[in-house]
Scaffold this active site. Structure first.
Site, mmCIF file in Angstrom:
data_model
loop_
_atom_site.group_PDB
_atom_site.id
_atom_site.type_symbol
_atom_site.label_atom_id
_atom_site.label_comp_id
_atom_site.label_asym_id
_atom_site.label_seq_id
_atom_site.Cartn_x
_atom_site.Cartn_y
_atom_site.Cartn_z
ATOM 1 N N ILE A 1 50.475 45.722 43.890
ATOM 2 C CA ILE A 1 50.098 45.730 42.478
ATOM 3 C C ILE A 1 51.310 45.965 41.577
ATOM 4 O O ILE A 1 51.169 46.086 40.365
ATOM 5 C CB ILE A 1 48.986 46.764 42.188
ATOM 6 C CG1 ILE A 1 49.409 48.179 42.572
ATOM 7 C CG2 ILE A 1 47.709 46.372 42.933
ATOM 8 C CD1 ILE A 1 48.374 49.240 42.197
ATOM 9 N N SER B 1 50.380 45.253 57.189
ATOM 10 C CA SER B 1 49.936 46.001 58.368
ATOM 11 C C SER B 1 49.048 45.169 59.280
ATOM 12 O O SER B 1 48.907 45.492 60.466
ATOM 13 C CB SER B 1 49.164 47.250 57.920
ATOM 14 O OG SER B 1 47.936 46.877 57.299
ATOM 15 N N CYS C 1 32.936 45.519 29.576
ATOM 16 C CA CYS C 1 32.772 44.098 29.228
ATOM 17 C C CYS C 1 33.637 43.164 30.064
ATOM 18 O O CYS C 1 33.508 41.945 29.960
ATOM 19 C CB CYS C 1 33.049 43.880 27.743
ATOM 20 S SG CYS C 1 34.808 43.927 27.279
ATOM 21 N N CYS D 1 38.523 49.786 24.668
ATOM 22 C CA CYS D 1 38.793 48.387 25.016
ATOM 23 C C CYS D 1 39.119 47.620 23.749
ATOM 24 O O CYS D 1 38.409 47.749 22.746
ATOM 25 C CB CYS D 1 37.560 47.789 25.697
ATOM 26 S SG CYS D 1 37.580 45.988 25.838
ATOM 27 N N GLY E 1 55.786 42.152 55.594
ATOM 28 C CA GLY E 1 55.553 43.557 55.273
ATOM 29 C C GLY E 1 54.109 43.970 55.174
ATOM 30 O O GLY E 1 53.773 44.831 54.353
ATOM 31 N N CYS F 1 35.719 45.253 23.056
ATOM 32 C CA CYS F 1 34.398 45.796 22.723
ATOM 33 C C CYS F 1 34.449 47.210 22.163
ATOM 34 O O CYS F 1 33.418 47.758 21.747
ATOM 35 C CB CYS F 1 33.488 45.756 23.953
ATOM 36 S SG CYS F 1 33.891 46.976 25.242
ATOM 37 N N HIS G 1 45.091 41.944 44.638
ATOM 38 C CA HIS G 1 44.586 43.298 44.423
ATOM 39 C C HIS G 1 44.823 43.807 43.007
ATOM 40 O O HIS G 1 44.715 45.006 42.749
ATOM 41 C CB HIS G 1 45.211 44.259 45.443
ATOM 42 C CG HIS G 1 44.729 44.038 46.835
ATOM 43 N ND1 HIS G 1 45.412 44.477 47.956
ATOM 44 C CD2 HIS G 1 43.624 43.398 47.310
ATOM 45 C CE1 HIS G 1 44.744 44.121 49.046
ATOM 46 N NE2 HIS G 1 43.671 43.466 48.677
#
Length: 231
Positions: free
Chosen positions: A91, A175, A118, A134, A173, A137, A107
């Site tokens: 991430i 698992s 929303c 947000c 890299g 919204c 991910h």
């Protein structure tokens, strides 16, 4: 469709100082994953979750791409447009900062926020809190735009299509324990692609690869890229 699909995991960013789930003394060991990486944990204590991802975001902002990231960007630049696709479980944004243009974050991304009310997404500030509204919204339902345990990874239909049409699948890299990513090698192999694992040590699904090369990502990835570009 891409000719080379590259799956990257935590191992490629570890040498940039970003810890993995398995680090003995890393950031992850001070938190229970059920508290900070599940929808249920977020419902119980959103402040704890925001604190955790604020720390991860700070850690990421302080890190720099390493030569393995740079090598993959060089591979993309050295081949015709569209031939290389990076699918990452990470991430962080180190691939992008190294110069890679075509990166799919299955991910999610630390640099993005998501409205739990929303579904709106936006660029995340460095520090977030449960009370943040947000932009769409105005509900105080801000959460990190990351995929938690029990949630469906992003872009799965597009990823499966790319895997079944590529000529080479490379895993770097990872698992080999986390699905659906751990199943990518079999899907690509059954569709006729060559499969290669570049990893510090053999993964849980290493037997599914045609070829394995073991070593530090900062050593074996640049060497592999140089070989591909020379050929």
């Amino acid at each position: 469709m891409p000719k080379i699909v590259i799956l990257t995991g935590a191992g490629i960013s570890a040498e940039s100082g970003l810890g993995t789930f398995r680090d003995v003394d890393g950031l992850w060991t001070t938190y229970d994953l059920n508290d900070v990486a599940t929808p249920e944990g977020f419902a119980r204590n959103p402040a704890l979750v925001h604190d955790f991802y604020n720390a991860r975001r700070e850690n990421c902002l302080g890190a720099a791409p390493n030569v393995a990231h740079a090598a993959l960007a060089r591979l993309e630049q050295g081949l015709p447009d569209g031939e290389v696709l990076i699918v990452t479980q990470n991430i962080d944004d180190l691939h992008e900062r190294a110069g890679s243009q075509r990166v799919w974050h299955m991910h999610g991304e630390l640099a993005r926020s998501l409205c739990a009310a929303c579904g709106h997404r936006w660029a995340s500030p460095a520090v977030t809190a449960p009370s943040d509204p947000c932009p769409a919204c105005q509900q105080p339902a801000t959460r990190p735009d990351v995929v938690w345990f029990g949630e469906m990874p992003y872009l799965m239909d597009e990823i499966f299509e790319a895997l079944t049409e590529c000529d080479l699948f490379v895993s770097i890299g990872t698992s080999g324990e986390v699905y659906p990513a751990a199943g990518f090698v079999r899907l690509a192999g059954e569709a006729g692609a060559e499969t290669l694992e570049l990893n510090l040590e053999a993964s849980a699904n290493a037997r599914d690869f045609d070829t394995q090369i073991q070593g530090k990502a900062t050593e074996i990835v640049p060497a592999w890229v140089a070989e591909v570009l020379e050929s």
